[in-house]
Write a protein that holds these residues in place. Structure first.
Motif, PDB file in Angstrom:
ATOM      1  N   ASP A  29       7.045   5.742  16.892  1.00 32.15           N
ATOM      2  CA  ASP A  29       7.149   4.271  16.782  1.00 32.15           C
ATOM      3  C   ASP A  29       5.776   3.672  16.456  1.00 32.15           C
ATOM      4  N   ARG A  30       4.792   4.074  17.201  1.00 31.84           N
ATOM      5  CA  ARG A  30       3.447   3.529  17.021  1.00 31.84           C
ATOM      6  C   ARG A  30       2.882   3.897  15.642  1.00 31.84           C
ATOM      7  N   PHE A  31       3.041   5.167  15.228  1.00 31.17           N
ATOM      8  CA  PHE A  31       2.490   5.600  13.941  1.00 31.17           C
ATOM      9  C   PHE A  31       3.192   4.899  12.781  1.00 31.17           C
ATOM     10  N   LEU A  32       4.518   4.745  12.898  1.00 33.41           N
ATOM     11  CA  LEU A  32       5.246   4.071  11.818  1.00 33.41           C
ATOM     12  C   LEU A  32       4.826   2.597  11.744  1.00 33.41           C
ATOM     13  N   SER A  33       4.598   1.969  12.891  1.00 37.75           N
ATOM     14  CA  SER A  33       4.101   0.580  12.899  1.00 37.75           C
ATOM     15  C   SER A  33       2.724   0.500  12.233  1.00 37.75           C
ATOM     16  N   ASP A  34       1.851   1.455  12.602  1.00 43.31           N
ATOM     17  CA  ASP A  34       0.508   1.509  11.993  1.00 43.31           C
ATOM     18  C   ASP A  34       0.608   1.655  10.484  1.00 43.31           C
ATOM     19  N   MET A  35       1.467   2.585  10.069  1.00 43.71           N
ATOM     20  CA  MET A  35       1.591   2.868   8.634  1.00 43.71           C
ATOM     21  C   MET A  35       2.130   1.651   7.901  1.00 43.71           C
ATOM     22  N   ALA A  36       3.108   0.972   8.507  1.00 45.88           N
ATOM     23  CA  ALA A  36       3.678  -0.228   7.875  1.00 45.88           C
ATOM     24  C   ALA A  36       2.628  -1.338   7.777  1.00 45.88           C
ATOM     25  N   ALA A  37       1.849  -1.493   8.865  1.00 48.18           N
ATOM     26  CA  ALA A  37       0.809  -2.529   8.874  1.00 48.18           C
ATOM     27  C   ALA A  37      -0.240  -2.234   7.807  1.00 48.18           C
ATOM     28  N   LYS A  38      -0.591  -0.935   7.724  1.00 49.37           N
ATOM     29  CA  LYS A  38      -1.606  -0.518   6.739  1.00 49.37           C
ATOM     30  C   LYS A  38      -1.107  -0.810   5.322  1.00 49.37           C
ATOM     31  N   GLU A  39       0.167  -0.516   5.092  1.00 48.51           N
ATOM     32  CA  GLU A  39       0.745  -0.753   3.769  1.00 48.51           C
ATOM     33  C   GLU A  39       0.750  -2.249   3.453  1.00 48.51           C
ATOM     34  N   GLN A  40       1.097  -3.040   4.464  1.00 47.63           N
ATOM     35  CA  GLN A  40       1.087  -4.500   4.292  1.00 47.63           C
ATOM     36  C   GLN A  40      -0.311  -4.992   3.915  1.00 47.63           C
ATOM     37  N   ASN A  41      -1.303  -4.472   4.661  1.00 50.64           N
ATOM     38  CA  ASN A  41      -2.702  -4.843   4.388  1.00 50.64           C
ATOM     39  C   ASN A  41      -3.096  -4.492   2.970  1.00 50.64           C
ATOM     40  N   GLU A  42      -2.706  -3.249   2.563  1.00 45.88           N
ATOM     41  CA  GLU A  42      -3.081  -2.814   1.212  1.00 45.88           C
ATOM     42  C   GLU A  42      -2.425  -3.669   0.154  1.00 45.88           C
ATOM     43  N   LYS A  43      -1.144  -3.977   0.406  1.00 46.66           N
ATOM     44  CA  LYS A  43      -0.436  -4.876  -0.521  1.00 46.66           C
ATOM     45  C   LYS A  43      -1.128  -6.219  -0.566  1.00 46.66           C
ATOM     46  N   GLY A  44      -1.477  -6.706   0.643  1.00 53.69           N
ATOM     47  CA  GLY A  44      -2.187  -7.981   0.745  1.00 53.69           C
ATOM     48  C   GLY A  44      -3.485  -7.949  -0.056  1.00 53.69           C
ATOM     49  N   SER A  45      -4.284  -6.876   0.182  1.00 55.68           N
ATOM     50  CA  SER A  45      -5.558  -6.736  -0.530  1.00 55.68           C
ATOM     51  C   SER A  45      -5.318  -6.658  -2.022  1.00 55.68           C
ATOM     52  N   ALA A  46      -4.278  -5.864  -2.375  1.00 55.39           N
ATOM     53  CA  ALA A  46      -4.001  -5.674  -3.796  1.00 55.39           C
ATOM     54  C   ALA A  46      -3.634  -7.000  -4.454  1.00 55.39           C
ATOM     55  N   SER A  47      -2.772  -7.780  -3.771  1.00 53.60           N
ATOM     56  CA  SER A  47      -2.345  -9.055  -4.375  1.00 53.60           C
ATOM     57  C   SER A  47      -3.524 -10.036  -4.409  1.00 53.60           C
ATOM     58  N   GLN A  48      -4.395  -9.961  -3.356  1.00 57.29           N
ATOM     59  CA  GLN A  48      -5.614 -10.792  -3.393  1.00 57.29           C
ATOM     60  C   GLN A  48      -6.490 -10.356  -4.565  1.00 57.29           C
ATOM     61  N   GLY A  49      -6.564  -9.003  -4.749  1.00 52.07           N
ATOM     62  CA  GLY A  49      -7.371  -8.471  -5.845  1.00 52.07           C
ATOM     63  C   GLY A  49      -6.881  -8.990  -7.186  1.00 52.07           C
TER      64      GLY A  49
END
Lengths: 450, 450
Positions: free
Chosen positions: B428-448
């Motif tokens: 549960d914790r790792f999947l949450s981390d991975m989802a959050a990380k993906e969200q961040n990357e998407k966020g960074s990418a869209s900001q980029g």
């Protein structure tokens, strides 16, 4: 100690276990409940001398082996996908007994698994498919090994087109005999000729497979120079030489650790398979090969995983067996008792014309019985009768060879001088009885005619 | 306790053991020096929770098993050509878990040896040669079994003309899915059609081979009614049904002793092979079949001898395993902990869209990760990353399936509710981390991009 009396046990066995799984002395099988060293004890406490258990190499129920197994079982028995010291240390100890180029190991559970893997390695490395084997060879019970075992396939589906049978280099019964100036050369030339025939068919040789001392074929000693010359021919054809040491390795021959070493220092197989005596009864076997062959196998990118092979318990058992061979100097015992046994049997040969040949090395000895010496006709019934009488007097022995007329000695290596004297004494007496009986019958017959 | 430090051990392993023999977590393998129950301990005393060792069925180093092995090793370990009670009593105990018609046993050393013998039995009985297997199946490492294992042969020499591959009855990813009214019927019809094609080629089916729960294929649960219908088609073609229980037998499924019994009382295989958990790590396996098939095999007159198979020590170990399963009520534990594990994972599925499917029975459970749920694209890298992170937090897990995206739970049957909660909490914790990380990357990418 007993759960079922012998008759119940036998009846249940017939019902529950496939009939293809045979019993020794099937007319009156033996129930064994405990064993120690070279002795087996039945349910009534009767003690049998064991001349046939080559698997229980360092003696039945050797306490050092039991102790090693128990200690490791208490600690860990995971698979080899986890790192563990035992497999590494064991491989290193085995490597020390082998020529330097044989240094990459695969641990498996049985001689059959080892020979099957050897076949896979040979084919992957050479990119060839065909296999040359010796007449009457037996390399295991698996589908792939029945195919390369004339001893089996001649009774079953027959010979596959990728299997080629070379003559057994038997200098007593084969084409080239003790009177030939160089039987090693002559039998190796036969393999060369066979390779020529294989090539004419547009086929290619992956491997030459042979026991370092053919056993089921009748305790055969390969003639001097044979293996090196065969290896040269096989290498020239792009194939590899597989030495099957499943029955005869681990010091049984006394003078050397491996039976292939009897063929001299200039001979080294490309793959060696080992098994039976390796774990003293514990299911443990091995393939060792060269870096080049192992690399070719790995280059497919396909994993080889053997669930139990090389686990910490199996390796602890294997290590204990090596220790006992060294500590109890069992190779020296095999050499000296084996020599004594050969000498005693050769003395018998001067007395009993039924003994056609006596041959062996270390505690791998064959006594070949013939109806008469000139024709060398196998004395099959007599051999069977001898085994039956030995069993009555509490000695376990078996026969082999195409004519089932060769008594095979392959006892645990702790077999003693006294054991050898005992069994040879009994053989002497039985052969005298049999000869006397035959004389009497001839006498009665001629009286009857008169 | 250590002979070599971990780095030395790893370096020596790379040199001495064939590279085809892989390590878990190959980037940073684990060295295990002892184990108990469902826990593995490394050389520094770190404790790993073991979710993958299906072989150590009644727990690593179960003392009752060790005691039984040691006691029998002290007494006798001869081969089965001598009568002995253990093999008989063990066969009788196993027979009691099986349908009445499965009553003739052959004891061997590995699941591979068992499957090879099953192939020999099937061919001898039917006098046919061809074999039908399921897509992505794995039945063992031997030459004959690589041939019937699409998981292996697709990476190697390819498919032999006598091998025919039926669709994997996978209702999550296969042709007929959870929305099909009767996937058991539909997948069985596919086997019927395949048999038709085999017959059109003038060939004949000896056997249908399938794991009762396909494991390497990704922890697949066969749809209801499948096996009985397939067996009918195979029997009509003169073939036999071989149930491979090597991974999934001995109560892993909880509700039943054998996984094939999940398919209902009206289904009975003709041959069952068993292995891995049978000896809790000791090399012990078995084939059981009907009297008719065993008789056909014996009718060849050719002996089947397996050097180590069915020896008194192996059978003592097997009996101890059966005793522990009963005495510790491990089937009930597998059922209840398995159900709890499934429920916890299904709860996670409502939270994490990466979880495409959760399936299982008893302590045979699969967690299938997908990039998105509609297309069911395997989330291979994510599954691999999850296994890596679990290992960092001392949980041993592995992946399987054609897309290597199915996390496999197949722990020792003593796995507890707390163990299940612990591992699901981490996932549960790792999947949450991975989802959050993906969200961040998407966020960074869209900001980029912005």
């Amino acid at each position: 100690m007993e759960r079922f009396d012998k008759n119940t046990c036998l009846a249940m066995r017939k019902r529950l276990i496939g009939k293809s799984c045979r019993l020794f002395f099937s007319d009156d099988p033996v129930k064994i409940v405990r064993a120690r060293g070279q002795y087996l004890y039945d349910e009534n406490g009767k003690r049998y001398l064991d001349c046939i258990s080559n698997v229980q190499h360092v003696g039945h129920c050797n306490p050092a082996v039991t102790k090693a197994a128990s200690a490791q079982m208490e600690l860990l028995n995971a698979n080899t996908r986890f790192l563990h010291d035992n497999i590494i240390y064991y491989a290193e100890r085995l490597a020390a007994t082998l020529p330097e180029k044989l240094a990459v190991f695969y641990f498996v559970n049985s001689g059959s698994e080892a020979n099957d893997l050897a076949l896979r390695l040979a084919r992957q490395y050479t990119k060839h498919n065909d296999v040359i084997v010796l007449e009457h060879a037996y390399h295991g019970h698996l589908t792939s090994l029945i195919d390369i075992s004339p001893y089996k396939f001649r009774k079953l589906e027959g010979q596959k087109d990728w299997v080629h049978v070379a003559p057994l280099p038997d200098t007593y019964r084969g084409k080239y005999r003790e009177d030939h100036p160089d039987p090693g050369q002559a039998y190796a030339d036969a393999v060369k000729d066979l390779i020529g025939e294989v090539h004419k068919k547009g086929r290619k040789v992956a491997a030459f497979f042979a026991e370092s001392l053919p056993s089921v074929a009748g305790q055969i000693i390969l003639p001097s120079g044979y293996s090196k010359k065969v290896a040269d021919h096989v290498h020239a054809a792009g194939g590899v030489f597989v030495a099957d040491e499943v029955q005869v390795g681990f010091g049984r021959v006394g003078s050397h650790f491996w039976a292939f070493q009897l063929q001299g220092d200039d001979f080294c197989p490309d793959i060696v398979t080992m098994g039976k005596p390796m774990g003293n009864g514990h299911p443990l076997s091995c393939v060792v090969t060269t870096q080049e062959i192992a690399d070719a196998f790995a280059a497919t990118g396909v994993e080889y995983f053997n669930t139990f092979g090389g686990n910490p318990v199996s390796c602890a058992v294997g290590l204990a067996v090596l220790d006992v061979i060294e500590e109890e100097d069992l190779r020296r015992n095999a050499a000296s008792v084996g020599e004594q046994l050969l000498n005693l049997l050769k003395q018998l040969q001067t007395k009993h014309s039924i003994i056609g040949d006596v041959r062996g090395v270390g505690l791998f000895v064959g006594l070949e019985l013939v109806k008469e010496r000139a024709q060398r006709t196998p004395a099959t019934e007599e051999a069977s009768e001898l085994v039956r009488r030995l069993k009555e007097e509490l000695v376990c022995m078996s026969t082999d060879g195409p004519g089932e007329n060769v008594l095979k000695f392959k006892p645990p290596l702790c077999f003693s001088m006294e054991d050898a004297q005992l069994v040879v004494g009994k053989i002497d007496r039985f052969l005298s009885d049999m000869a006397a009986k035959e004389q009497n019958e001839k006498g009665s017959a001629s009286q009857g005619i008169a």
